[in-house]
Structure formats: C-alpha cells, structure tokens
Design an enzyme around this catalytic site. Structure first.
Site, PDB file in Angstrom:
ATOM      1  N   ASP A  19       0.909  -1.138  -0.074  1.00 44.08           N
ATOM      2  CA  ASP A  19      -0.021   0.102   0.103  1.00 44.08           C
ATOM      3  C   ASP A  19       0.795   1.195   0.095  1.00 44.08           C
ATOM      4  O   ASP A  19       1.992   1.156   0.137  1.00 44.08           O
ATOM      5  CB  ASP A  19      -0.881  -0.097   1.299  1.00 44.08           C
ATOM      6  N   ASP A  21      -0.166   5.208   0.794  1.00 43.28           N
ATOM      7  CA  ASP A  21      -0.639   6.186   1.882  1.00 43.28           C
ATOM      8  C   ASP A  21      -0.389   5.673   3.234  1.00 43.28           C
ATOM      9  O   ASP A  21      -1.110   4.641   3.371  1.00 43.28           O
ATOM     10  CB  ASP A  21      -1.885   6.864   1.726  1.00 43.28           C
TER      11      ASP A  21
END
Length: 223
Positions: A19, A21
């Site tokens: 991922d 953010d």
C-alpha cells in the site's frame, strides 16, 4: 504456533506489494490535497473511518474527492513536495533488488502522486486511482474504475502473473481496511503501523516507523 514465514522459504523469488499512503509514504495524499481546498478536517475524518473499515471505501473516496471540485490541478506540484517516504523504504528496495525480488505499489490514492515516486525508485508496477480534471481544475470525481479493496487484490494477482510468481510467494503490506483483500490473497500478510482490524488479521504486525524491519525477518526465514 505456525511460522508465517515458512511457506516463503521454498520460493526463489518473491513479489512484495505495498500500500502507499501511510505505509510506503508518511502521508495521506487526499488530505494533503484537501488542505489546499480547505476541507482537510472533513476529509481526514472520513479517511480515518474508511481505514478502520467503518465506511465503504469507494463511496468514501467519492465523497472525499467531491470536496476538491474546482481546485486548480497544479496544486499537485505542491503536494508532491510534501510527500516523504516512510523510513526504511530505500533499504527494503535495496534488499529486494539484491535478492532479485519484485516490488509493486497499490494505492487507494492517486497515480498523479504515486507514479513519480515509483519511477524515481525503479518500481515497475503501480495501480492507483486518477483524479478527473477539466480546464485545469479538479471536477470532484475520480476518473476510471476505483481501486478499492477488491481492486488491490486484483492488482496483486495480475502483477504476480506478469512476474510468473506464485501467489504463495507474494507479500502484501498495508495499514487500512481496504488492504485486507490483498493481504488475504498473499502468501504473507504484513500489517504496518496498522489499524486494529488490519493488525488482528495479518500474519505479522510491524509497529513502524521503519518498513525495513521486515527485511531481517525475511532474511532469517529464508536462510
């Protein structure tokens, strides 16, 4: 207790899918953009609820992006300057390159920010959302299909196929509820500075702040 790393030992190459953010970078990009629109507080509250799994991700993303309508798209240049890599990213990538492993980024954020980061680091595979723009301003909509939890899992599967790496040899790293589908699909799921619902579901949980805390664990497991 079952060793979560045991299955990885038999594979010559791994695919690490992270991922972006609050995992690969230290910020939530939608909040950085919303700051320029004066809606950061509202957007941050929705982001937090979505990452805890309390809101549908696609609906929450549409609601957050809608607050950006009319904002000049050039603010993305300022946002890029505000983004910082999570400590240990360079070390994780150096280890992966040395061992011949592949790395990919999947994000509920935006290609406009993630692509330059990936290019600068030599990461070939990226899947993210795009902000719709008309006449140099955000329309308040997302362009194209939304990359939600299901979209991240599809991306992991596709990237693994492109690299001819079995799903059992994949590692998914995430922090929010929209990472759970790809983490369930991967051979090893890693919660990084994660929300409780993610930490409880993952094979291992790293508290942060360094993402390369994963490296010594993989070295030990793979001999």
């Amino acid at each position: 207790m079952t060793d979560p790393f045991a299955a990885l030992a038999g594979y010559p190459r791994l695919l690490i899918v992270s991922d972006v953010d609050s995992t690969f970078i230290g910020q939530e990009v939608i909040e950085l953009v919303a700051r320029r629109a004066g809606t950061e507080e509202e957007v941050a509250a929705v982001t937090e609820a979505a990452m805890r799994g309390e809101l549908d991700f696609a609906a929450s993303l549409r609601a957050r992006v809608a607050t950006l309508a009319g904002l000049p798209a050039r603010v993305l240049d300022e946002v890029r300057a505000d983004v910082t890599l999570t400590p240990g990213v360079h070390e994780l990538l150096a280890w992966a390159a040395e061992e011949g492993h592949a790395v990919a980024l999947v994000s509920g954020g935006f290609h406009e920010i993630v692509d330059p980061i990936a290019h600068s680091l030599g990461i070939r595979y990226v899947r993210a959302n795009r902000l719709a723009v008309a006449d140099g301003r955000f329309t308040g909509e997302v362009s194209g299909p939304i990359i939600d939890a299901a979209g991240k899992a599809v991306a992991l599967r596709q990237f693994a196929a492109r690299e001819d790496i079995p799903l059992g040899a994949t590692i998914a790293i995430g922090d929010g509820a929209n990472d759970l589908d790809m983490m369930a699909l991967a051979g090893l799921s890693v919660a990084f500075a994660a929300k409780p619902v993610v930490a409880q579901s993952a094979d291992i949980a790293l508290p942060g702040p360094r993402i390369d805390d994963l490296v010594p664990l993989l070295r030990l497991a793979r001999g």
